[in-house]
Write an enzyme that holds these catalytic residues in place. Structure first.
Site: not given
Ligand code: NDP
Ligand code: 2IT
Length: 443
Positions: A125, A165
């Site tokens: 990561k 992420d």
């Molecule tokens: P994005 O940046 O697309 O969206 C994040 C969302 O979460 C936004 O709505 C954001 O609000 C909110 N957020 C972020 N930080 C905070 C905080 N400290 N407090 C409250 N709200 C918060 O990210 P993703 O959707 O990609 O990721 C969301 C989660 O999913 C994370 O935990 C990530 O690690 C996990 N994840 C993502 C994957 C992927 O493929 N993208 C795969 C597996 C897991 P705001 O806009 O106000 O910041």
């Molecule tokens: O938390 C996760 O699994 C991710 N942000 C996606 C990682 C990836 O390599 O697609």
């Protein structure tokens, strides 16, 4: 004292000021205890000490110039945690809260998650404390180029393959990829979550959210329920939350909430995803604007999303967004299932409470593994220079998620903890890593 407890104490002592990493290690090592106790060969080989110590940590300076001409400096990180079963693989997070502790907890979880996908990918990561919010397009590009100017020497299609992420989506991946290609003069699958025109996979954007819902649907099915007709609370309004909402709606469920870091919306008639996408994906605005488009929706600043009555809760924002009080409220309101779209959104105590109260709880390392799984499929397509149809990718994603559910639920049963998917996921993910590490000697 058991081997797992001794290692946990040592991990906490040797890595001070890393609360998120301690939390992830506590959850994993505690659930591994009975399994590891039954396999004394692991202690002899120091498997847990090695599992908890990243193979390599890179921390670097990221200098860039903002639009006013001022020099800015951020910290960059890449934690290459474990390569026992494949090249390091995991996302990059750009958020002001990013610290070594957060990147280590995410990398540690990623090792076990990637193992659960069944694909040959190790865990890593990275990220930065850079805040993309409010930055101009030029500032984002300048930052990404500077970040890659150091990172490129540490990664490669067979070494370490970063992805998106929080705060890193297709736009950032594009700038990172362009700079990588310029520096090494080679067009390779070194990053995933790429745009479709230069090697991205169809279905990667949707994968995490869709995968989460495929797994939850399978779990519900095996317990005599389904998503159809259920009320669902989703938190977050980013990549994972948007596509989880879309899939729930396709399966006939009703999503009544979404949130961002400022507050949450409640829409009793069901979230209008077109409105959310216009606000978040197109304009990069705030969710508070949602109530302007939908008259009956209510926007509440701050926390409180888990007070909404729902059958299924899908936390899809960030770590520790669902605490003990929230768990109590969900249980009181009769929640059936909680699926973690985010990484470690539920605190340790809240997780325990949900499981004690027989809520079907799936931890992120299983529930959100669809994103990295389709990243693995993107790597396969890149290395064979092919591009699969959306239907093919989506079918494979669904198969992978159902396999993960079958695996974690049968392992949970095997170790005498039926329906404890935290134990199931940790033991199932660990088995393959431990086996590969044992066979490769002390490295
Ligand atoms: P994005 O940046 O697309 O969206 C994040 C969302 O979460 C936004 O709505 C954001 O609000 C909110 N957020 C972020 N930080 C905070 C905080 N400290 N407090 C409250 N709200 C918060 O990210 P993703 O959707 O990609 O990721 C969301 C989660 O999913 C994370 O935990 C990530 O690690 C996990 N994840 C993502 C994957 C992927 O493929 N993208 C795969 C597996 C897991 P705001 O806009 O106000 O910041
Ligand atoms: O938390 C996760 O699994 C991710 N942000 C996606 C990682 C990836 O390599 O697609």
């Amino acid at each position: 004292m058991s081997y797992t407890k001794r290692v946990l104490e040592k991990v906490i002592k040797l890595n001070p000021n890393e609360p998120e990493f301690h939390q992830a290690a506590t959850e994993v090592l505690t659930s591994l205890q009975p399994y590891v106790d039954a396999h004394p060969e692991y202690e002899k080989a120091g498997i847990l000490e090695r599992l908890c110590e990243p193979e390599r940590i890179i921390i670097f300076r990221v200098p860039w110039i903002d639009d006013s001409g001022k020099v800015q400096v951020n910290k960059g990180y890449r934690v290459q945690f474990n390569s026992a079963i494949g090249p390091y693989k995991g996302g990059l997070r750009f958020h002001p809260s990013v610290s070594l502790s957060i990147i280590k907890f995410l990398g540690f979880e990623q090792v076990l998650k990637n193992s659960l996908t069944g694909l040959p990918i190790g865990g890593g990561k990275g990220g930065s404390d850079f805040d993309p919010k409010g930055k101009s397009e030029r500032e984002i590009m300048a930052f990404c180029q500077s970040f890659m100017t150091e990172l490129y020497r540490h990664i490669g299609e067979d070494t370490d393959v970063p992805a998106g992420d929080i705060g890193v989506g297709e736009r950032e991946i594009g700038y990172l990829y362009g700079q990588y290609k310029r520096l090494v003069n080679s067009f390779s699958g070194v990053l995933t979550c790429k745009g479709l025109s230069y090697g991205g996979s169809l279905g990667r954007t949707e994968a995490t959210g869709y995968g989460l819902v495929y797994l939850v649907e399978e779990m519900l099915r095996q317990h005599g329920h389904s998503i159809e007709g259920k009320t669902v609370a989703v938190s977050g309004a980013g990549n994972v939350a948007i596509y989880a909402t879309e899939k729930v709606q396709q399966l006939g469920g009703k999503v009544v909430s979404m949130s961002d870091s400022d507050g949450f919306v409640y829409d009793a008639e069901g979230i209008d995803l077109q409105v959310v996408r216009e606000i978040k994906e197109v304009r990069r605005g705030r969710l508070s604007e949602y109530a302007r488009y939908r008259k009956n929706a209510v926007y509440t600043p701050g926390k409180g999303i888990w007070n909404i009555k729902c059958d299924i809760a899908l936390p899809c924002a960030t770590q520790n967004e669902l605490n003990e009080e929230d768990a109590k409220e969900l249980i009181k309101n009769g929640v059936i299932a909680v699926g973690e779209g985010a990484n470690m959104p539920t605190t340790l105590r809240a997780t325990e409470m949900l499981i004690e109260n027989r809520v079907l709880f799936v931890p992120g390392k299983a529930a959100n593994a669809g994103g990295v799984a389709v990243s693995g499929l993107e790597m396969s397509q890149n290395s064979t220079r092919t591009a699969w149809s959306f239907e093919k990718v989506d079918r494979k994603l669904r198969e992978i998620m159902i396999n993960i559910y079958d695996n974690i639920s049968s392992v949970a049963k095997e170790v005498g903890q039926e329906d404890n998917f935290v134990v199931g996921a940790n033991v199932a993910g660990f088995k393959k890593i431990a086996d590969a590490m044992m066979r490769q000697g002390i490295v």
